[in-house]
Design a protein around this motif. Structure first.
Motif, PDB file in Angstrom:
ATOM      1  N   PHE A 109      33.270  32.533  34.777  1.00  0.00           N
ATOM      2  CA  PHE A 109      33.297  33.986  34.887  1.00  0.00           C
ATOM      3  C   PHE A 109      32.630  34.369  33.616  1.00  0.00           C
ATOM      4  O   PHE A 109      32.513  33.857  32.626  1.00  0.00           O
ATOM      5  N   ILE A 110      31.782  35.671  33.809  1.00  0.00           N
ATOM      6  CA  ILE A 110      31.397  36.355  32.698  1.00  0.00           C
ATOM      7  C   ILE A 110      31.977  37.626  32.183  1.00  0.00           C
ATOM      8  O   ILE A 110      32.548  38.258  33.054  1.00  0.00           O
ATOM      9  N   LEU A 111      32.236  37.479  31.046  1.00  0.00           N
ATOM     10  CA  LEU A 111      33.268  38.472  30.421  1.00  0.00           C
ATOM     11  C   LEU A 111      32.372  39.612  29.592  1.00  0.00           C
ATOM     12  O   LEU A 111      31.419  39.241  28.949  1.00  0.00           O
ATOM     13  N   LEU A 112      32.946  40.878  29.470  1.00  0.00           N
ATOM     14  CA  LEU A 112      32.462  41.551  28.839  1.00  0.00           C
ATOM     15  C   LEU A 112      33.328  42.539  27.713  1.00  0.00           C
ATOM     16  O   LEU A 112      34.539  42.718  28.294  1.00  0.00           O
ATOM     17  N   ASP A 113      33.012  42.644  26.525  1.00  0.00           N
ATOM     18  CA  ASP A 113      33.707  43.469  25.691  1.00  0.00           C
ATOM     19  C   ASP A 113      33.517  44.981  26.296  1.00  0.00           C
ATOM     20  O   ASP A 113      32.621  45.583  26.248  1.00  0.00           O
ATOM     21  N   PRO A 114      34.781  45.392  26.742  1.00  0.00           N
ATOM     22  CA  PRO A 114      34.634  46.861  27.531  1.00  0.00           C
ATOM     23  C   PRO A 114      34.270  48.020  26.565  1.00  0.00           C
ATOM     24  O   PRO A 114      33.750  49.090  27.064  1.00  0.00           O
ATOM     25  N   LYS A 115      34.213  47.757  25.171  1.00  0.00           N
ATOM     26  CA  LYS A 115      34.170  48.890  24.306  1.00  0.00           C
ATOM     27  C   LYS A 115      32.657  48.688  23.868  1.00  0.00           C
ATOM     28  O   LYS A 115      32.190  50.032  23.617  1.00  0.00           O
ATOM     29  N   THR A 116      31.922  48.015  24.546  1.00  0.00           N
ATOM     30  CA  THR A 116      30.418  48.332  24.712  1.00  0.00           C
ATOM     31  C   THR A 116      29.977  49.186  25.650  1.00  0.00           C
ATOM     32  O   THR A 116      28.804  49.891  25.308  1.00  0.00           O
ATOM     33  N   ILE A 117      30.779  49.484  26.797  1.00  0.00           N
ATOM     34  CA  ILE A 117      30.474  50.560  27.460  1.00  0.00           C
ATOM     35  C   ILE A 117      31.337  51.837  27.576  1.00  0.00           C
ATOM     36  O   ILE A 117      30.946  53.128  28.079  1.00  0.00           O
ATOM     37  N   VAL A 118      32.328  51.692  26.977  1.00  0.00           N
ATOM     38  CA  VAL A 118      33.482  52.795  26.908  1.00  0.00           C
ATOM     39  C   VAL A 118      34.094  52.600  25.498  1.00  0.00           C
ATOM     40  O   VAL A 118      34.982  51.783  25.408  1.00  0.00           O
ATOM     41  N   ALA A 119      33.398  53.252  24.640  1.00  0.00           N
ATOM     42  CA  ALA A 119      33.788  53.169  23.126  1.00  0.00           C
ATOM     43  C   ALA A 119      35.276  53.280  22.861  1.00  0.00           C
ATOM     44  O   ALA A 119      35.863  52.464  21.972  1.00  0.00           O
ATOM     45  N   ASP A 120      35.985  54.380  23.492  1.00  0.00           N
ATOM     46  CA  ASP A 120      37.573  54.366  23.275  1.00  0.00           C
ATOM     47  C   ASP A 120      38.406  53.686  24.459  1.00  0.00           C
ATOM     48  O   ASP A 120      39.391  53.989  24.536  1.00  0.00           O
ATOM     49  N   TYR A 121      37.681  52.646  25.114  1.00  0.00           N
ATOM     50  CA  TYR A 121      38.438  51.857  25.806  1.00  0.00           C
ATOM     51  C   TYR A 121      39.934  51.471  25.243  1.00  0.00           C
ATOM     52  O   TYR A 121      39.806  50.850  24.079  1.00  0.00           O
ATOM     53  N   HIS A 122      40.817  51.578  25.971  1.00  0.00           N
ATOM     54  CA  HIS A 122      42.117  51.219  25.677  1.00  0.00           C
ATOM     55  C   HIS A 122      42.874  50.621  26.588  1.00  0.00           C
ATOM     56  O   HIS A 122      43.157  50.945  27.803  1.00  0.00           O
ATOM     57  N   ALA A 123      43.370  49.221  26.359  1.00  0.00           N
ATOM     58  CA  ALA A 123      43.926  48.425  27.352  1.00  0.00           C
ATOM     59  C   ALA A 123      45.343  48.652  27.657  1.00  0.00           C
ATOM     60  O   ALA A 123      46.082  48.514  28.695  1.00  0.00           O
ATOM     61  N   GLY A 124      46.193  49.522  26.606  1.00  0.00           N
ATOM     62  CA  GLY A 124      47.756  49.905  26.873  1.00  0.00           C
ATOM     63  C   GLY A 124      48.420  48.539  27.249  1.00  0.00           C
ATOM     64  O   GLY A 124      48.993  48.584  28.195  1.00  0.00           O
ATOM     65  N   ILE A 125      48.645  47.659  26.323  1.00  0.00           N
ATOM     66  CA  ILE A 125      49.190  46.652  26.526  1.00  0.00           C
ATOM     67  C   ILE A 125      50.847  46.855  26.346  1.00  0.00           C
ATOM     68  O   ILE A 125      51.204  47.328  25.462  1.00  0.00           O
TER      69      ILE A 125
END
Length: 157
Positions: A57-73
């Protein structure tokens, strides 16, 4: 150990670098062991199965497209992944790359969580988030829309 892959050829893999998924990636229940490899750019990472050389799989750091991305773990997920804070986890999203480049997308609602210290991982579902299941990278780049505003995001894929 030696790993033969269709994408990268034969790799020498140190067993200590294998990430074991406590919960499998959706749709890939039988594959739980992976290694990470550098991707084609600094924000992309390959997740290569060590159970099947054909699966990567190819993975992306989501903060590169949504700066305030929050996974809410959730606390139970932190326990499952042997961390005491979310900052100890690497967070990625899976990228889908179809033949039509305008359809390249990522799933912001189901990130991949990896504890790099203990080499544990899982895919989680962000039940209470408004992040789309299909976030089209080309469309977002053109329009500059935020993750929750993608007009043709589908929740059924």
């Amino acid at each position: 150990m030696e790993l033969k892959t269709t994408r990268f050829g034969t790799l020498q893999v140190d067993p200590a670098t294998i990430v074991t998924f406590t919960q499998p990636i959706l749709g890939f229940q039988e594959f739980r062991r992976y290694i990470t490899l550098p991707g084609p750019s600094e924000h992309l990472t390959w997740l290569q199965s060590t159970d099947s050389g054909d699966l990567a799989f190819i993975l992306l750091d989501p903060k590169t497209i949504v700066a305030d991305y929050h996974a809410g773990i959730r606390p139970d997920e932190m326990t499952e992944l042997a961390v005491s804070s979310p900052e100890e986890l690497d967070v990625y999203t899976l990228i889908v790359v179809p033949q039509d480049p305008s359809k390249v997308r990522t799933n912001l609602k189901a990130p991949i969580l990896i504890n790099p210290k203990h080499r544990l991982g899982k895919q989680t579902i962000l039940d209470r988030s408004n992040y789309p299941v299909q976030y089209f990278l080309a469309q977002a780049k053109r329009s500059g829309t935020e993750a929750g505003e993608v007009a043709n995001a589908r929740s059924d894929a």
